[in-house]
Scaffold this motif. Structure first.
Motif, PDB file in Angstrom:
ATOM      1  N   ASP A 246       0.822  -1.206   0.000  1.00 48.47           N
ATOM      2  CA  ASP A 246       0.000   0.000   0.000  1.00 48.47           C
ATOM      3  C   ASP A 246       0.859   1.261   0.000  1.00 48.47           C
ATOM      4  O   ASP A 246       0.488   2.280  -0.600  1.00 48.47           O
ATOM      5  CB  ASP A 246      -0.941   0.000   1.205  1.00 48.47           C
ATOM      6  N   LEU A 247       2.021   1.209   0.660  1.00 47.42           N
ATOM      7  CA  LEU A 247       2.905   2.376   0.678  1.00 47.42           C
ATOM      8  C   LEU A 247       3.506   2.643  -0.696  1.00 47.42           C
ATOM      9  O   LEU A 247       3.996   3.734  -0.966  1.00 47.42           O
ATOM     10  CB  LEU A 247       4.020   2.185   1.705  1.00 47.42           C
ATOM     11  N   LEU A 248       3.480   1.630  -1.567  1.00 48.04           N
ATOM     12  CA  LEU A 248       4.026   1.789  -2.909  1.00 48.04           C
ATOM     13  C   LEU A 248       2.957   2.048  -3.964  1.00 48.04           C
ATOM     14  O   LEU A 248       3.219   2.700  -4.971  1.00 48.04           O
ATOM     15  CB  LEU A 248       4.817   0.535  -3.298  1.00 48.04           C
ATOM     16  N   SER A 249       1.750   1.535  -3.731  1.00 46.88           N
ATOM     17  CA  SER A 249       0.763   1.515  -4.809  1.00 46.88           C
ATOM     18  C   SER A 249      -0.155   2.732  -4.837  1.00 46.88           C
ATOM     19  O   SER A 249      -0.714   3.060  -5.884  1.00 46.88           O
ATOM     20  CB  SER A 249      -0.096   0.247  -4.705  1.00 46.88           C
ATOM     21  N   ILE A 250      -0.339   3.408  -3.716  1.00 44.21           N
ATOM     22  CA  ILE A 250      -1.309   4.500  -3.652  1.00 44.21           C
ATOM     23  C   ILE A 250      -0.837   5.707  -4.445  1.00 44.21           C
ATOM     24  O   ILE A 250      -1.598   6.352  -5.167  1.00 44.21           O
ATOM     25  CB  ILE A 250      -1.579   4.876  -2.188  1.00 44.21           C
ATOM     26  N   ALA A 251       0.429   6.030  -4.305  1.00 45.08           N
ATOM     27  CA  ALA A 251       1.032   7.178  -4.991  1.00 45.08           C
ATOM     28  C   ALA A 251       2.542   7.042  -4.871  1.00 45.08           C
ATOM     29  O   ALA A 251       3.047   6.132  -4.211  1.00 45.08           O
ATOM     30  CB  ALA A 251       0.556   8.501  -4.349  1.00 45.08           C
ATOM     31  N   ALA A 252       3.260   7.957  -5.500  1.00 50.45           N
ATOM     32  CA  ALA A 252       4.717   7.896  -5.461  1.00 50.45           C
ATOM     33  C   ALA A 252       5.228   8.149  -4.049  1.00 50.45           C
ATOM     34  O   ALA A 252       4.680   8.962  -3.300  1.00 50.45           O
ATOM     35  CB  ALA A 252       5.304   8.939  -6.415  1.00 50.45           C
ATOM     36  N   ASN A 253       6.277   7.425  -3.675  1.00 50.85           N
ATOM     37  CA  ASN A 253       6.974   7.691  -2.420  1.00 50.85           C
ATOM     38  C   ASN A 253       7.547   9.117  -2.443  1.00 50.85           C
ATOM     39  O   ASN A 253       8.075   9.535  -3.461  1.00 50.85           O
ATOM     40  CB  ASN A 253       8.119   6.674  -2.264  1.00 50.85           C
ATOM     41  N   PRO A 254       7.411   9.885  -1.361  1.00 48.52           N
ATOM     42  CA  PRO A 254       6.974   9.535  -0.008  1.00 48.52           C
ATOM     43  C   PRO A 254       5.535   9.938   0.313  1.00 48.52           C
ATOM     44  O   PRO A 254       5.197  10.078   1.497  1.00 48.52           O
ATOM     45  CB  PRO A 254       7.939  10.333   0.857  1.00 48.52           C
ATOM     46  N   ILE A 255       4.695  10.131  -0.693  1.00 46.36           N
ATOM     47  CA  ILE A 255       3.335  10.600  -0.414  1.00 46.36           C
ATOM     48  C   ILE A 255       2.596   9.674   0.559  1.00 46.36           C
ATOM     49  O   ILE A 255       2.071  10.138   1.579  1.00 46.36           O
ATOM     50  CB  ILE A 255       2.547  10.778  -1.732  1.00 46.36           C
ATOM     51  N   PRO A 256       2.547   8.344   0.308  1.00 51.44           N
ATOM     52  CA  PRO A 256       1.773   7.500   1.214  1.00 51.44           C
ATOM     53  C   PRO A 256       2.328   7.457   2.638  1.00 51.44           C
ATOM     54  O   PRO A 256       1.561   7.502   3.603  1.00 51.44           O
ATOM     55  CB  PRO A 256       1.832   6.120   0.551  1.00 51.44           C
ATOM     56  N   ARG A 266       2.089  11.423  14.065  1.00 45.39           N
ATOM     57  CA  ARG A 266       3.527  11.479  14.365  1.00 45.39           C
ATOM     58  C   ARG A 266       4.178  12.743  13.830  1.00 45.39           C
ATOM     59  O   ARG A 266       5.144  13.230  14.398  1.00 45.39           O
ATOM     60  CB  ARG A 266       4.227  10.246  13.799  1.00 45.39           C
ATOM     61  N   ILE A 267       3.689  13.225  12.707  1.00 49.63           N
ATOM     62  CA  ILE A 267       4.154  14.489  12.133  1.00 49.63           C
ATOM     63  C   ILE A 267       2.946  15.191  11.517  1.00 49.63           C
ATOM     64  O   ILE A 267       1.847  14.627  11.466  1.00 49.63           O
ATOM     65  CB  ILE A 267       5.244  14.279  11.046  1.00 49.63           C
ATOM     66  N   ASP A 268       3.172  16.392  11.011  1.00 46.88           N
ATOM     67  CA  ASP A 268       2.097  17.141  10.368  1.00 46.88           C
ATOM     68  C   ASP A 268       1.568  16.401   9.145  1.00 46.88           C
ATOM     69  O   ASP A 268       0.378  16.395   8.872  1.00 46.88           O
ATOM     70  CB  ASP A 268       2.617  18.535   9.987  1.00 46.88           C
ATOM     71  N   GLY A 269       2.439  15.772   8.387  1.00 44.76           N
ATOM     72  CA  GLY A 269       2.022  15.001   7.217  1.00 44.76           C
ATOM     73  C   GLY A 269       2.042  15.783   5.918  1.00 44.76           C
ATOM     74  O   GLY A 269       1.869  15.206   4.845  1.00 44.76           O
ATOM     75  N   ARG A 270       2.279  17.087   6.001  1.00 40.66           N
ATOM     76  CA  ARG A 270       2.288  17.869   4.759  1.00 40.66           C
ATOM     77  C   ARG A 270       3.548  17.573   3.958  1.00 40.66           C
ATOM     78  O   ARG A 270       4.564  17.127   4.490  1.00 40.66           O
ATOM     79  CB  ARG A 270       2.179  19.365   5.065  1.00 40.66           C
ATOM     80  N   MET A 271       3.462  17.848   2.678  1.00 42.32           N
ATOM     81  CA  MET A 271       4.595  17.639   1.774  1.00 42.32           C
ATOM     82  C   MET A 271       4.690  18.831   0.833  1.00 42.32           C
ATOM     83  O   MET A 271       3.753  19.622   0.716  1.00 42.32           O
ATOM     84  CB  MET A 271       4.448  16.329   1.006  1.00 42.32           C
ATOM     85  N   ARG A 272       5.819  18.963   0.188  1.00 40.50           N
ATOM     86  CA  ARG A 272       6.044  20.106  -0.692  1.00 40.50           C
ATOM     87  C   ARG A 272       5.618  19.807  -2.123  1.00 40.50           C
ATOM     88  O   ARG A 272       5.830  18.721  -2.639  1.00 40.50           O
ATOM     89  CB  ARG A 272       7.536  20.484  -0.694  1.00 40.50           C
ATOM     90  N   PRO A 274       6.018  19.657  -5.966  1.00 38.17           N
ATOM     91  CA  PRO A 274       4.820  19.177  -6.663  1.00 38.17           C
ATOM     92  C   PRO A 274       4.146  17.958  -6.045  1.00 38.17           C
ATOM     93  O   PRO A 274       3.196  17.449  -6.628  1.00 38.17           O
ATOM     94  CB  PRO A 274       5.366  18.843  -8.046  1.00 38.17           C
ATOM     95  N   LEU A 275       4.622  17.468  -4.890  1.00 42.08           N
ATOM     96  CA  LEU A 275       3.920  16.382  -4.228  1.00 42.08           C
ATOM     97  C   LEU A 275       2.696  16.940  -3.513  1.00 42.08           C
ATOM     98  O   LEU A 275       2.730  18.051  -2.978  1.00 42.08           O
ATOM     99  CB  LEU A 275       4.832  15.681  -3.214  1.00 42.08           C
ATOM    100  N   CYS A 276       1.630  16.163  -3.501  1.00 38.53           N
ATOM    101  CA  CYS A 276       0.414  16.575  -2.811  1.00 38.53           C
ATOM    102  C   CYS A 276      -0.221  15.344  -2.174  1.00 38.53           C
ATOM    103  O   CYS A 276       0.103  14.215  -2.544  1.00 38.53           O
ATOM    104  CB  CYS A 276      -0.555  17.273  -3.756  1.00 38.53           C
ATOM    105  N   PRO A 277      -1.114  15.537  -1.201  1.00 40.45           N
ATOM    106  CA  PRO A 277      -1.685  14.408  -0.470  1.00 40.45           C
ATOM    107  C   PRO A 277      -2.451  13.456  -1.382  1.00 40.45           C
ATOM    108  O   PRO A 277      -2.912  13.833  -2.466  1.00 40.45           O
ATOM    109  CB  PRO A 277      -2.619  15.086   0.538  1.00 40.45           C
ATOM    110  N   PRO A 278      -2.620  12.205  -0.932  1.00 43.99           N
ATOM    111  CA  PRO A 278      -3.433  11.260  -1.710  1.00 43.99           C
ATOM    112  C   PRO A 278      -4.881  11.730  -1.793  1.00 43.99           C
ATOM    113  O   PRO A 278      -5.350  12.504  -0.949  1.00 43.99           O
ATOM    114  CB  PRO A 278      -3.342   9.958  -0.894  1.00 43.99           C
ATOM    115  N   THR A 285      -7.677   3.724   1.652  1.00 47.90           N
ATOM    116  CA  THR A 285      -6.824   2.539   1.577  1.00 47.90           C
ATOM    117  C   THR A 285      -5.770   2.568   2.672  1.00 47.90           C
ATOM    118  O   THR A 285      -5.497   1.552   3.327  1.00 47.90           O
ATOM    119  CB  THR A 285      -6.152   2.440   0.201  1.00 47.90           C
ATOM    120  N   LEU A 286      -5.173   3.741   2.879  1.00 49.39           N
ATOM    121  CA  LEU A 286      -4.153   3.874   3.926  1.00 49.39           C
ATOM    122  C   LEU A 286      -4.745   3.603   5.304  1.00 49.39           C
ATOM    123  O   LEU A 286      -4.157   2.882   6.117  1.00 49.39           O
ATOM    124  CB  LEU A 286      -3.552   5.278   3.900  1.00 49.39           C
TER     125      LEU A 286
END
Length: 298
Positions: A246-256, A266-272, A274-278, A285-286
Motif C-alpha cells: 500500500d505504501l508503494l501503490s497508492i502514490a509515489a513515495n513519499p506521499i503515502p 507522528r508528524i504534520d504530514g504535509r509535503m512540498r 509538486p507532491l500533494c496528499p493522496p 486505503t491507507l
C-alpha cells in the motif's frame, strides 16, 4: 568490528522530512523522529534521500537536515546522509559537508534526468570517492533516474576506494544476484517488499520506507532470517507485505508514508509541491491498511 561495508547491515530507515507552517522544515519534529527511532532500536538513519524529499529542499535546508539528524542521533544510531545529485560537483559538495557534520556514510543516488553513460556513472562516483573519506553507498533506482547502474559498472566501482555498499532498487533479483556474484559490496534492498527475497540471494539489509512506521517489525524479519528462522522470516514478510504494497501503490513515495504518519499523528504530514496528499480513495486505503496492521484505531 564490522567492516565499512557492514556498517549499514540490517535496517536503515529512509527518514521523512517533516514540514510545518509555510512550507518550513520542522527541525524540532525531525529531532523527535530521530529520538523515536533510537527508542525503537533502529540501527541507522538515512535523511534527505527520496523519502526525505531532497529534490525540493534548498542547499541550506539539505545541510541543516543532515546536521540536525547527526547531532540528535549523537552516536546512538548511524547516519547515512543522502548526498546525491545529478551534478557531480554538487554531490561532492554535499558529501564533503556530510563528512564535516559527522555522518557515518553517504548515500549517492545515480545522476538523474541527464542520463549519463556507464562510463559517466563510473567517473561520477570515482570523482566523489576522491573528495571524501566517508564510506559511500551507491543508490541504483532506475525507475526514478532513467538510468540503470549495470552490474559490470558496479563491479568496476567495487574496486574504487570508499565505495562499500549499494542500495539496489531496480526491482530485479537477477541483478541483485549478479552483483553478489561479481562483488563483495554490501547490498541493501531499496524495496521493502523485496527485502526478504534479496536477503535470500545475499543482501545484508534494507533502506526502508516502511520502517518510518514499523521499524521493529522490519528488524524482526531481518533478525529471523539471520538466525536461520526462515519460516519466522517468511511469516513476518507476509505480515508486512500488505503495508509495504500500500505504501508503494497508492502514490509515489513519499506521499503515502507521510500521509500515514500524519494519520497517526507522528508528524504534520504535509509535503512540498509538486507532491500533494493522496485523494480520498488513497486515504481510505491507507486508513484500512493501518488499522489492519494494528497502528490505527477504529
Amino acid at each position: 568490528m564490522p567492516t565499512q561495508g557492514e556498517l549499514f547491515n540490517g535496517c536503515t530507515v529512509a527518514l521523512v522530512t517533516p514540514f510545518k507552517g509555510d512550507d518550513e522544515v520542522d527541525l524540532d519534529a525531525l529531532g523527535g523522529l530521530v529520538d523515536w527511532h533510537v527508542e525503537q532500536g533502529t540501527h541507522a538513519i538515512s535523511p534527505v534521500g527520496t523519502t526525505g524529499e531532497s529534490p525540493t529542499l534548498s542547499h541550506e535546508e539539505h545541510e541543516r537536515v543532515i546536521e540536525t539528524v547527526v547531532q540528535r542521533a549523537a552516536g546512538r544510531a548511524r547516519v547515512m546522509a543522502g548526498t546525491g545529485s545529478n551534478a557531480t560537483s554538487e554531490a561532492v559538495r554535499l558529501t564533503k559537508f556530510a563528512q564535516r557534520a559527522g555522518a557515518d556514510g553517504a548515500l549517492l543516488v545515480a545522476p538523474y534526468y541527464n542520463r549519463p553513460s556507464q562510463e559517466g556513472l563510473y567517473a561520477h562516483y570515482a570523482r566523489i570517492s576522491e573528495a571524501s573519506d566517508l564510506p559511500l553507498v551507491l543508490y541504483n533506482v532506475p525507475g526514478r533516474t532513467a538510468r540503470n547502474i549495470e552490474p559490470a559498472t558496479v563491479e568496476r566501482l567495487s574496486r574504487v576506494a570508499r565505495i562499500v555498499a549499494i542500495k539496489e532498487a531496480s526491482g530485479s533479483l537477477d541483478q541483485v544476484s549478479e552483483i553478489r556474484m561479481r562483488t563483495d559490496l554490501t547490498i541493501l534492498s531499496g524495496d521493502d517488499s523485496l527485502t526478504l527475497p534479496m536477503l535470500a540471494v545475499g543482501a545484508g539489509g534494507v533502506v526502508s520506507v516502511a520502517a518510518n512506521l514499523v521499524p521493529r517489525q522490519v528488524m524482526a524479519m531481518i533478525a529471523a532470517f539471520e538466525q536461520g528462522d526462515l519460516e519466522g522470516a517468511r511469516r513476518r514478510h507476509l505480515e508486512l507485505f500488505p503495508l509495504c504494497r500500500d505504501l508503494l501503490s497508492i502514490a509515489a513515495n513519499p506521499i503515502p508514508v507521510k500521509a500515514a504518519m500524519g494519520l497517526l499523528g507522528r508528524i504534520d504530514g504535509r509535503m512540498r509541491l509538486p507532491l500533494c496528499p493522496p485523494d480520498e480513495a488513497g486515504l481510505m486505503t491507507l486508513r484500512s491498511s493501518l488499522r489492519r496492521h494494528g497502528l490505527l484505531g477504529d
